[in-house]
Motif scaffolding. Structure first.
Motif: not given
Length: 96
Positions: A68-96
């Motif tokens: 039921g989680g709907t809230f992600l804490d993210s920042a473009d500095g996490y893992q030099f931007g890789e965190s945002d990239h992975l989060g966006g890739r896995h939660t984008g419109p094609a997945d949900r």
């Protein structure tokens, strides 16, 4: 202009039946409901030399969504931007 108070969140229907199904309104005017707990994404990726690989990141995000989680804490500095990239890739419109 006077704004009406937001509805009480405890009367809102849950989006899921998992353990993260207590929601609150995000901000005073957005109308967005988010889970009361956020999933931190600082260790999604390995840009800092340690962290979750892409497959593990997907499993974590899927498990959070199932609960039921709907809230992600993210920042473009996490893992030099890789965190945002992975989060966006896995939660984008094609997945949900």
């Amino acid at each position: 202009m006077t704004l009406a108070p937001p509805p009480r969140c405890d009367r809102l229907q849950p989006l899921s039946q998992g353990p993260l199904t207590r929601y609150t309104l995000f901000g005073r005017r957005t109308g967005l409901r988010v889970s009361e707990y956020a999933l931190g994404t600082a260790y999604f990726g390995t840009g800092w030399g340690a962290g979750a690989e892409p497959d593990e990141t997907r499993r974590i995000l899927d498990r959070s969504a199932e609960a039921g989680g709907t809230f992600l804490d993210s920042a473009d500095g996490y893992q030099f931007g890789e965190s945002d990239h992975l989060g966006g890739r896995h939660t984008g419109p094609a997945d949900r």
